[in-house]
Design a protein around this motif. Structure first.
Motif, short mmCIF file in Angstrom:
data_model
loop_
_atom_site.label_atom_id
_atom_site.label_comp_id
_atom_site.label_asym_id
_atom_site.label_seq_id
_atom_site.Cartn_x
_atom_site.Cartn_y
_atom_site.Cartn_z
N TRP A 122 16.87 31.93 -0.56
CA TRP A 122 16.90 33.32 -0.09
C TRP A 122 18.33 33.82 0.04
N GLY A 123 19.19 33.43 -0.88
CA GLY A 123 20.58 33.88 -0.89
C GLY A 123 21.47 33.15 0.10
N ILE A 124 20.95 32.15 0.78
CA ILE A 124 21.74 31.39 1.75
C ILE A 124 21.99 30.01 1.18
N GLN A 125 23.24 29.57 1.24
CA GLN A 125 23.61 28.28 0.69
C GLN A 125 23.47 27.19 1.76
N PHE A 126 22.87 26.06 1.40
CA PHE A 126 22.67 24.91 2.29
C PHE A 126 23.23 23.66 1.62
N THR A 127 23.67 22.70 2.43
CA THR A 127 24.17 21.43 1.93
C THR A 127 23.62 20.31 2.80
N HIS A 128 22.98 19.33 2.19
CA HIS A 128 22.38 18.20 2.92
C HIS A 128 23.42 17.12 3.17
N ILE A 129 23.69 16.83 4.45
CA ILE A 129 24.52 15.69 4.81
C ILE A 129 23.82 14.91 5.92
N GLU A 130 24.23 13.69 6.12
CA GLU A 130 23.76 12.85 7.21
C GLU A 130 24.96 12.52 8.07
N ASN A 131 24.84 12.73 9.37
CA ASN A 131 25.95 12.59 10.29
C ASN A 131 25.60 11.55 11.35
N SER A 132 26.35 10.45 11.38
CA SER A 132 26.08 9.40 12.36
C SER A 132 26.95 9.56 13.61
N GLY A 150 19.42 6.61 12.98
CA GLY A 150 20.82 6.25 13.22
C GLY A 150 21.79 7.32 12.77
N GLN A 151 21.27 8.51 12.48
CA GLN A 151 22.10 9.63 12.03
C GLN A 151 21.27 10.91 12.13
N VAL A 152 21.97 12.03 12.06
CA VAL A 152 21.32 13.34 12.18
C VAL A 152 21.43 14.05 10.84
N THR A 153 20.33 14.66 10.42
CA THR A 153 20.31 15.44 9.18
C THR A 153 20.85 16.83 9.46
N ASP A 154 21.92 17.20 8.76
CA ASP A 154 22.52 18.53 8.88
C ASP A 154 22.45 19.22 7.52
N PHE A 155 22.37 20.57 7.53
CA PHE A 155 22.22 21.27 6.25
C PHE A 155 22.65 22.73 6.29
N ILE A 156 23.06 23.26 7.44
CA ILE A 156 23.41 24.67 7.54
C ILE A 156 24.93 24.79 7.66
N PRO A 157 25.62 25.06 6.52
CA PRO A 157 27.09 25.17 6.58
C PRO A 157 27.54 26.43 7.30
N ARG A 158 28.61 26.28 8.04
CA ARG A 158 29.29 27.42 8.63
C ARG A 158 30.68 26.98 9.00
N ILE A 181 28.84 21.49 9.24
CA ILE A 181 27.47 21.67 8.78
C ILE A 181 26.56 21.29 9.94
N LEU A 182 25.65 22.16 10.29
CA LEU A 182 24.81 21.99 11.46
C LEU A 182 23.34 21.95 11.07
N ASN A 183 22.47 21.93 12.08
CA ASN A 183 21.03 21.97 11.86
C ASN A 183 20.39 22.91 12.89
N VAL A 184 19.08 23.01 12.87
CA VAL A 184 18.37 23.92 13.78
C VAL A 184 18.61 23.52 15.24
N ALA A 185 18.58 22.21 15.53
CA ALA A 185 18.80 21.74 16.90
C ALA A 185 20.18 22.14 17.41
N ASP A 186 21.20 22.00 16.54
CA ASP A 186 22.56 22.38 16.94
C ASP A 186 22.64 23.86 17.30
N HIS A 187 22.00 24.68 16.49
CA HIS A 187 22.01 26.12 16.77
C HIS A 187 21.23 26.44 18.05
N ALA A 188 20.15 25.71 18.30
CA ALA A 188 19.39 25.92 19.54
C ALA A 188 20.24 25.54 20.75
#
Length: 145
Positions: A34-44, A105-113, A117-124
């Motif tokens: 939807w015009g928004i760029q995402f990147t999948h990373i894993e953050n331990s 053992g790590q957190v899935t992040d995908f929302i670059p800013r 790079i964060l995730n829904v939980a980080d934004h909450a």
């Protein structure tokens, strides 16, 4: 009731989005939706990638944080829709990232800013902190009057 509704909604949205990212997107792959760029990373580590390798320790911190919020709610000292909303966002986010830390053992992040790079939980969690600050200012203002 508002506290539980927000916490559960955040938790479900967070875990569902992370499941979809882990299932369909390769690590370090960037995609546009939807015009928004995402990147999948894993953050331990923690936000921003600091303290890599300590995910489970941060998971214990999340559990202690949730216990603390439940204790504060039970004392009844802080009441109202604003603080219930704040705590709902904070607890939902903490549990969402805590689940990842304990299971994977790590957190899935995908929302670059800017700043990472964060995730829904980080934004909450960010939303919960903002509402907590607003609650503090409003409480201070009411006391001052």
């Amino acid at each position: 009731m508002l506290f539980y509704l927000i916490a559960i909604l955040v938790l479900v949205m967070d875990q569902l989005s992370k499941y979809l990212i882990r299932t369909y997107i390769e690590i370090n792959e960037t995609f546009t939706l939807w015009g928004i760029q995402f990147t999948h990373i894993e953050n331990s580590g923690m936000a921003g990638g600091f303290f890599q390798g300590y995910a489970r320790l941060f998971g214990v911190g999340a559990v202690l944080f949730v216990i603390g919020v439940i204790y504060i709610r039970r004392t009844g000292e802080m009441k109202g829709a604003l603080i219930d909303s704040s705590f709902g966002f904070l607890v939902g986010g903490a549990i969402g990232n805590g689940i990842d830390r304990f299971l994977f053992g790590q957190v899935t992040d995908f929302i670059p800013r800017s700043g990472g790079i964060l995730n829904v939980a980080d934004h909450a969690i960010e939303m919960g902190v903002i509402l907590l600050i607003i609650y503090g200012v409003v409480s201070w203002w009411k006391e001052k009057r």
